[in-house]
Design a protein around this motif. Structure first.
Motif, mmCIF file in Angstrom:
data_model
loop_
_atom_site.group_PDB
_atom_site.id
_atom_site.type_symbol
_atom_site.label_atom_id
_atom_site.label_comp_id
_atom_site.label_asym_id
_atom_site.label_seq_id
_atom_site.Cartn_x
_atom_site.Cartn_y
_atom_site.Cartn_z
ATOM 1 N N ALA A 10 -9.165 -9.603 -12.074
ATOM 2 C CA ALA A 10 -8.798 -9.901 -10.688
ATOM 3 C C ALA A 10 -7.538 -9.143 -10.278
ATOM 4 C CB ALA A 10 -8.597 -11.405 -10.514
ATOM 5 N N LYS A 11 -6.550 -9.103 -11.160
ATOM 6 C CA LYS A 11 -5.314 -8.379 -10.843
ATOM 7 C C LYS A 11 -5.577 -6.873 -10.744
ATOM 8 C CE LYS A 11 -2.051 -11.730 -12.747
ATOM 9 N NZ LYS A 11 -1.314 -11.944 -11.481
ATOM 10 N N LEU A 12 -6.473 -6.372 -11.594
ATOM 11 C CA LEU A 12 -6.816 -4.953 -11.524
ATOM 12 C C LEU A 12 -7.500 -4.624 -10.204
ATOM 13 C CD1 LEU A 12 -6.912 -2.231 -13.017
ATOM 14 C CD2 LEU A 12 -9.133 -2.919 -13.956
ATOM 15 N N VAL A 13 -8.405 -5.480 -9.773
ATOM 16 C CA VAL A 13 -9.075 -5.293 -8.489
ATOM 17 C C VAL A 13 -8.064 -5.305 -7.346
ATOM 18 C CG1 VAL A 13 -10.657 -6.396 -6.846
ATOM 19 C CG2 VAL A 13 -11.302 -6.190 -9.251
ATOM 20 N N ALA A 14 -7.026 -6.146 -7.465
ATOM 21 C CA ALA A 14 -6.026 -6.251 -6.403
ATOM 22 C C ALA A 14 -5.102 -5.034 -6.369
ATOM 23 C CB ALA A 14 -5.211 -7.530 -6.589
ATOM 24 N N VAL A 15 -4.707 -4.543 -7.546
ATOM 25 C CA VAL A 15 -3.661 -3.532 -7.612
ATOM 26 C C VAL A 15 -4.199 -2.108 -7.529
ATOM 27 C CG1 VAL A 15 -1.847 -2.581 -9.086
ATOM 28 C CG2 VAL A 15 -2.135 -5.056 -8.906
ATOM 29 N N ALA A 16 -5.326 -1.835 -8.194
ATOM 30 C CA ALA A 16 -5.808 -0.457 -8.319
ATOM 31 C C ALA A 16 -6.005 0.248 -6.977
ATOM 32 C CB ALA A 16 -7.098 -0.431 -9.139
ATOM 33 N N PRO A 17 -6.685 -0.343 -5.986
ATOM 34 C CA PRO A 17 -6.865 0.373 -4.713
ATOM 35 C C PRO A 17 -5.555 0.733 -4.029
ATOM 36 C CG PRO A 17 -8.368 -1.489 -4.855
ATOM 37 C CD PRO A 17 -7.409 -1.632 -5.979
ATOM 38 N N VAL A 18 -4.578 -0.188 -4.075
ATOM 39 C CA VAL A 18 -3.285 0.081 -3.435
ATOM 40 C C VAL A 18 -2.582 1.237 -4.138
ATOM 41 C CG1 VAL A 18 -1.030 -0.894 -2.885
ATOM 42 C CG2 VAL A 18 -3.068 -2.305 -2.708
ATOM 43 N N GLU A 19 -2.595 1.225 -5.458
ATOM 44 C CA GLU A 19 -1.962 2.300 -6.224
ATOM 45 C C GLU A 19 -2.618 3.648 -5.928
ATOM 46 O OE1 GLU A 19 0.582 2.294 -8.145
ATOM 47 O OE2 GLU A 19 0.943 0.255 -8.857
ATOM 48 N N LEU A 20 -3.933 3.669 -5.901
ATOM 49 C CA LEU A 20 -4.644 4.932 -5.663
ATOM 50 C C LEU A 20 -4.321 5.493 -4.277
ATOM 51 C CD1 LEU A 20 -8.149 4.114 -7.203
ATOM 52 C CD2 LEU A 20 -6.437 5.700 -8.098
ATOM 53 N N VAL A 21 -4.339 4.652 -3.256
ATOM 54 C CA VAL A 21 -4.082 5.118 -1.889
ATOM 55 C C VAL A 21 -2.648 5.624 -1.756
ATOM 56 C CG1 VAL A 21 -3.864 4.372 0.506
ATOM 57 C CG2 VAL A 21 -5.831 3.646 -0.840
ATOM 58 N N LEU A 22 -1.675 4.872 -2.283
ATOM 59 C CA LEU A 22 -0.276 5.281 -2.155
ATOM 60 C C LEU A 22 0.000 6.578 -2.918
ATOM 61 C CD1 LEU A 22 1.634 1.890 -2.372
ATOM 62 C CD2 LEU A 22 1.417 3.385 -0.392
ATOM 63 N N HIS A 23 -0.555 6.696 -4.114
ATOM 64 C CA HIS A 23 -0.354 7.928 -4.875
ATOM 65 C C HIS A 23 -0.986 9.122 -4.165
ATOM 66 C CE1 HIS A 23 0.981 5.377 -8.218
ATOM 67 N NE2 HIS A 23 1.437 6.498 -8.792
ATOM 68 N N ALA A 24 -2.152 8.903 -3.554
ATOM 69 C CA ALA A 24 -2.796 9.995 -2.828
ATOM 70 C C ALA A 24 -1.944 10.443 -1.646
ATOM 71 C CB ALA A 24 -4.181 9.544 -2.349
ATOM 72 N N ILE A 25 -1.342 9.468 -0.926
ATOM 73 C CA ILE A 25 -0.502 9.807 0.219
ATOM 74 C C ILE A 25 0.746 10.557 -0.234
ATOM 75 C CG2 ILE A 25 0.930 8.825 2.046
ATOM 76 C CD1 ILE A 25 -1.110 6.559 2.292
ATOM 77 N N VAL A 39 1.509 -5.622 -3.152
ATOM 78 C CA VAL A 39 0.778 -6.338 -4.189
ATOM 79 C C VAL A 39 1.193 -7.807 -4.251
ATOM 80 C CG1 VAL A 39 0.466 -6.541 -6.685
ATOM 81 C CG2 VAL A 39 0.259 -4.318 -5.585
ATOM 82 N N ILE A 40 2.510 -8.049 -4.223
ATOM 83 C CA ILE A 40 2.991 -9.424 -4.385
ATOM 84 C C ILE A 40 2.693 -10.280 -3.166
ATOM 85 C CG2 ILE A 40 5.078 -10.845 -4.610
ATOM 86 C CD1 ILE A 40 6.211 -8.733 -6.443
ATOM 87 N N TRP A 41 2.918 -9.741 -1.965
ATOM 88 C CA TRP A 41 2.857 -10.568 -0.762
ATOM 89 C C TRP A 41 1.536 -10.507 -0.012
ATOM 90 C CZ3 TRP A 41 6.510 -13.967 -0.758
ATOM 91 C CH2 TRP A 41 7.741 -13.673 -1.336
ATOM 92 N N VAL A 42 0.743 -9.461 -0.215
ATOM 93 C CA VAL A 42 -0.470 -9.306 0.597
ATOM 94 C C VAL A 42 -1.727 -9.223 -0.263
ATOM 95 C CG1 VAL A 42 -1.633 -7.914 2.346
ATOM 96 C CG2 VAL A 42 0.854 -8.132 2.396
ATOM 97 N N VAL A 43 -1.806 -8.193 -1.078
ATOM 98 C CA VAL A 43 -3.079 -7.878 -1.726
ATOM 99 C C VAL A 43 -3.452 -8.891 -2.800
ATOM 100 C CG1 VAL A 43 -4.336 -6.120 -3.023
ATOM 101 C CG2 VAL A 43 -2.720 -5.441 -1.245
ATOM 102 N N GLU A 44 -2.529 -9.169 -3.729
ATOM 103 C CA GLU A 44 -2.877 -10.065 -4.832
ATOM 104 C C GLU A 44 -3.204 -11.482 -4.365
ATOM 105 O OE1 GLU A 44 -1.057 -11.613 -9.094
ATOM 106 O OE2 GLU A 44 -0.254 -9.802 -8.162
ATOM 107 N N PRO A 45 -2.406 -12.108 -3.468
ATOM 108 C CA PRO A 45 -2.798 -13.447 -2.996
ATOM 109 C C PRO A 45 -4.158 -13.462 -2.300
ATOM 110 C CG PRO A 45 -0.507 -13.001 -2.461
ATOM 111 C CD PRO A 45 -1.083 -11.709 -2.955
ATOM 112 N N SER A 46 -4.437 -12.418 -1.492
ATOM 113 C CA SER A 46 -5.732 -12.364 -0.800
ATOM 114 C C SER A 46 -6.875 -12.245 -1.789
ATOM 115 C CB SER A 46 -5.750 -11.180 0.169
ATOM 116 O OG SER A 46 -4.729 -11.294 1.132
ATOM 117 N N THR A 47 -6.687 -11.424 -2.808
ATOM 118 C CA THR A 47 -7.736 -11.255 -3.810
ATOM 119 C C THR A 47 -7.950 -12.532 -4.595
ATOM 120 O OG1 THR A 47 -7.145 -8.918 -4.008
ATOM 121 C CG2 THR A 47 -8.494 -9.856 -5.765
#
Length: 274
Positions: free
Chosen positions: A31-46, A69-77
């Motif tokens: 679950a944490k991987l699903v939450a974090v991986a997309p954000v990391e990929l998008v930010l690194h690409a930018i 991750v802490i305030w938006v993505v992980e809680p939503s996931t």
């Protein structure tokens, strides 16, 4: 609020204590991987596309990723996957098959409970716990029984009614229901003494009831069918609890009022002395 939390959790919370099962490590990691991986990929690409100075890249990646991750993505996931994440692992329970809680009213005469026990024995149901609540027109008995997998709640209700029980209610339960009432009441009393604000939660847990949190509802007359219980509150005047389809017994009312008195005493001792 507790019943709302159980409902939102998809019914996987414990029906006795109301808590969600602790997620298994593999599921939590996924679950944490699903939450974090997309954000990391998008930010690194930018960052790679813009190619700012090295220190700026590090600062942006560290701060933005952490905040998102802490305030938006992980809680939503976690909310999205809560039912799957907290689903209990099914394990065989040696010595215990299906566990059921049965509440029934019996005539207050010799042999009434014995007839029920005989009917339950016909389907290999084993009585593991018994609580008796005297009421005006008989006795209200609560049983915890273990049954083979083929026996369900409808079968148990039919057997109890055939043995002379009425106002019968049957629920699936867990091994936590086997904790004796005295131990449970003492544990909840200790919670109230340590923190009087725990009073409504302790009473709800003790009686298997739902607290009425809407103050407007408390201002109107509540049903007089015995399914509503009011107790004094040290802060708001009254607490009310409902248990649809299951009237409170005089013994349960007395226990709730004793907890309220305990909360009032604890509150007065916590107040600063003048």
């Amino acid at each position: 609020m507790e019943s709302l939390r159980v409902t939102l959790a998809g019914g996987v919370a414990c029906e006795v204590c109301g808590r969600l099962p602790h997620p298994r490590r593999l599921r939590l990691t996924f679950a944490k991987l699903v939450a974090v991986a997309p954000v990391e990929l998008v930010l690194h690409a930018i960052v790679l596309a813009v190619h700012p100075p090295y220190l700026v890249s590090v600062a942006v990646l560290a701060s933005v990723t952490t905040a998102l991750v802490i305030w938006v993505v992980e809680p939503s996931t976690m909310r999205l996957l809560r039912t799957w994440l907290h689903a209990p692992k099914r394990r065989p329970r040696p010595g215990l098959d299906g566990l059921w809680r049965i509440r029934m009213t019996l005539d207050d005469r010799a042999g009434s409970l014995q007839r029920v026990a005989r009917r339950l024995a016909d389907v290999d149901a084993n009585i593991l716990g018994l609580h008796v609540h005297p009421i005006d027109h008989g006795v209200r008995d609560e049983l915890v029984v273990s049954t083979p997998d083929a026996v369900n709640g409808a079968v148990l209700q039919a057997l109890v009614e055939a043995a002379g029980g009425y106002d019968v209610h049957v629920w699936p339960t867990t091994a936590l229901a086997l904790v004796d009432g005295q131990t449970k009441a003492l544990s909840l009393s200790a919670r109230v003494v340590a923190d009087p604000a725990e009073l409504p939660h302790a009473v709800a847990e003790l009686l298997g009831a739902q607290p009425v949190t809407d103050r407007a509802t408390l201002a109107v007359p509540l049903p007089a069918d015995g399914t509503t219980l009011k107790i004094p509150s040290p802060w708001t005047g009254l607490f009310a609890f409902v248990r649809p389809g299951e009237p409170f017994t005089p013994a349960e009312s007395a226990r709730a009022h004793r907890l309220a008195e305990l909360a009032e005493l604890a509150t007065s001792r916590l107040l600063p002395r003048k």
